[in-house]
Each structure stands twice: as structure tokens, then as C-alpha cells.
Design a protein around this motif. Sequence first.
Motif, mmCIF file in Angstrom:
data_model
loop_
_atom_site.group_PDB
_atom_site.id
_atom_site.type_symbol
_atom_site.label_atom_id
_atom_site.label_comp_id
_atom_site.label_asym_id
_atom_site.label_seq_id
_atom_site.Cartn_x
_atom_site.Cartn_y
_atom_site.Cartn_z
ATOM 1 N N UNK A 401 0.811 -1.206 0.000
ATOM 2 C CA UNK A 401 0.000 0.000 0.000
ATOM 3 C C UNK A 401 0.846 1.258 0.000
ATOM 4 N N UNK A 402 0.224 2.370 0.350
ATOM 5 C CA UNK A 402 0.907 3.661 0.383
ATOM 6 C C UNK A 402 0.751 4.236 1.778
ATOM 7 N N UNK A 403 1.841 4.753 2.308
ATOM 8 C CA UNK A 403 1.850 5.293 3.662
ATOM 9 C C UNK A 403 2.008 6.812 3.617
ATOM 10 N N UNK A 404 1.116 7.513 4.286
ATOM 11 C CA UNK A 404 1.177 8.963 4.380
ATOM 12 C C UNK A 404 1.690 9.326 5.774
ATOM 13 N N UNK A 405 2.872 9.937 5.879
ATOM 14 C CA UNK A 405 3.379 10.332 7.202
ATOM 15 C C UNK A 405 2.470 11.382 7.833
ATOM 16 N N UNK A 406 2.167 11.220 9.094
ATOM 17 C CA UNK A 406 1.397 12.225 9.826
ATOM 18 C C UNK A 406 1.517 11.944 11.318
#
Length: 444
Positions: A401-406
Motif C-alpha cells: 500500500x501507500x503510507x502517508x506520514x502524519x
Amino acid sequence: MSVHTEDTLDLADIQRGVLSGRPTPYAATYLAFRIDDRGDGRELMRRASTAVTSAADTVSPLGETWVSVAVTCRGMEALGVPRASLDTFAWEFRQGMAARAEALGDVGASSPEHWEAPLGSPDLHVVLTAVAPDPERLEAAIDHARPAYDRLAGVTATWRQDCYALPTETEHFGYRDGVSHPAVQGSGIPGSNQLEVPLKAGEFVLGHRDEMGGVQNPRPTVLGRNGSYAVFRKLHQNVAAFRRYLKDNSTGPEDEELIAAKIMGRWRSGAPLALAPQHDDPALGADPHRRNTFLYGADDPTGYTTPGGSHIRRANPRDASVAGEVRLHRMIRRGAVYGPPLPEGVLQDDGADRGLMFAFIGAHLGRQFEFVQTQWMNDGVFFGANDAKDPVTGAHDGSAGYTIPRRPLRRRLAPLPRFVVTRGGEYCFLPSLTALRWLGDLHD
């Protein structure tokens, strides 16, 4: 051997397609040819030398309209270029794109066995590109170039791809395209990022000093100098799958646009997250003097604003701390849309072929296009993300998948399907106008 410096870049000898940006909007056509007779092939080169537009012609007689001519390694062989000369060209160019497919991620549906003929085959010898602001002037440009190849029995037209750019400057996924391009010393053509120091001419033009102080110049000098390499790729875009992915992973329309921005690194208007982190700013996206003037290193080293895995940050990490010297991997990129748009809001594929014809220009096929494609687009080690691939163009198999840093917790999206499929491509040489005449005057 005398070496031109950046102060003496001979724009009149360099094809305009190497350095000049394209008009907005524009139409383009790619024409491919096979050389069946050496004499006719050389005549094609002689005629092409008078049909192509040089980088010194900022406005041609037809307006923002020009023609460029590129030759593949098999095309050079068909013209009778001596083997001793061919052996001085980049080895990737000599191998051809199809032979490099596995390394480039062109596997599965993107593998050469599925490519459009004659792309990637030994029968692709010459690629003529015509560019104009609209279809009418494009046809005028093609008519202007037609005498170069018309009535040559030993030169066969084998393929044509018509392209265009929408007035909105967007591609099929809905993002503004053609936003970023580097400044080249000695060209007089400004870059789009005022914070980026112009790159040495040798990064893009053969026979000139590059960022490492070296000079790449295939022999003889008359053939290599003021030329460049061009990477052509036809990329099919699965727009319906892309729209479904955004919709399925979002909580609503606003969140959908945020995810789209986090995947690309820009809002669809062209406004970068680096300058518009919370909401889209269409005025910023439409401003060519502001929308690309930013860096990552000081303001966003960890990628909380613009994820390290986003498309534009992978393609050009700018001043971010990554494995590899960023300036050594810069390219000139140009894309042109082909195929009909999928109607707005449609989530099911209609079977039409649509996508982008991409051209990458540079003097170093290995450390520019191939490095970026293999190390930055189809891997993530360079910024600490293991084998994560580019979310837009990566060779995905549906497993990651794709990971969005936050803060406080990262946001993980579902596994990514492959949104972009390679339909074909090739490595080409863009000869100088002098070299085109030299190729035309070859003798057995």
C-alpha cells in the motif's frame, strides 16, 4: 579535442526539442520510420537537417511550432555508422529499451512482448516529433517536414501517435502537467524553480562539461557534440482504477483530493503541498513563477507535508537528504496526452487507450533516466522506505500500500494496483544539425 563551455553553447546547432519547452496548450505527433535502404536513409538525414528547428529559433516561421528527429541504435546501424563509432555511445542506448525491461520494471502487462509494434523492436529506426500550439499548425508542421521522408522508397513509415495538451494543462489523472523543468547553463532558457542553481550544459548536451566536470562525447566529435539522448515511452493510464482507488480509500470528496495530493505531491491544480499544505490553491497552481519555487530540506525533511514517497518528490528530491547526489539525476521531462478523456465521475473503464507519451532528455541514460526509474521510482531505499514503489507510476503487483506520514499515527492506504502500463518505448539519439548532415553524407 576542443570543448565548448557553457558560455559558447551553440544553440543554432542543437535541436530545439532538446532544450525548449512546449507551448501551452499544444498538439504533438510522433512518427516512426524503418530504413530499408541505406542510401534513402542517408537522404532522410540530409533532408531532416533542413526540416528540424534549432534551439536558436525561439519562434519559428509557423509560430511555436517545430520538428525534431531522433535515431535509434538500430537506425544508426541501418545508416551505416561504423561499429567503432557506435561503441562509443552509451551502452544502454546500444542495448535498447526492450533489453532493459526487467531492470526498468517493465514486467507483466508492461513487458515488451505486449508492446505496440514496432516499439522496442529492431524495426524502429527513426522517430520524428512535431509540436505546435494547435492541430491546424501541427498539420502545417508535418507538411513542412513531409519532404524529408516523402517519396523515399527505402524509408517506411511504421507508426504514428497523435497527442495533445488540454488548455488546463492536465493529464488523464487530472493533475496539471509540465510544471517542473531545470535551467541549463548557456541556454538562456530559465528553469521553473528560482531556487535551483542552473545545471551544467553537459548534463543534457553531449560534448560539454557536466556536473562532475566530465565530457560525454561519442566519436567522431562531429557526430556526438551538441547531440543528446532521448527516452521515449508510451504509458497507458488506467484512469478508472485510479479514481476508484482514491474513492475507496477516502472518507469523502475533500479527503479524496487530499489523498490525491499526498500521492502526487501536488494538488491537481498544480499547487504543491510544500506551498499549500492544507488546501488547494488554484491561483498558485496556475502561476508558473511560484508553483515550482520551493525546496524540501529545511522546511520538510521528514515528509510530513510532502511525503517522501510521493511522485514529484521521488522524481526530484531537490535538496532533501537522500542516498545519491540529486543534481546528477536531473532530466528534462516532457509529456503529451493521447487518447480521449474518461468522462468526469466515471469509475468503470471504457476500453479506450489513453495515457501519456513521455520524452526524457539527458546526456547520461544510466545515471539519469535509468537511475531514477530503478532507484527512485521502483524502490524506496533511498529515503528509508525499503522497496516501496512510486504510487502513481510504480510497477505495483497489488501487494503493497501507500503510507502517508502524519502525527500522531501514519495513515496506511490499501495495496496499490498498477495504474500505469508501458505500451512501448526506445532509447534514441538526438543528433545536432551538423551531425544530421554528417549522417547524410556517410559513404560505404
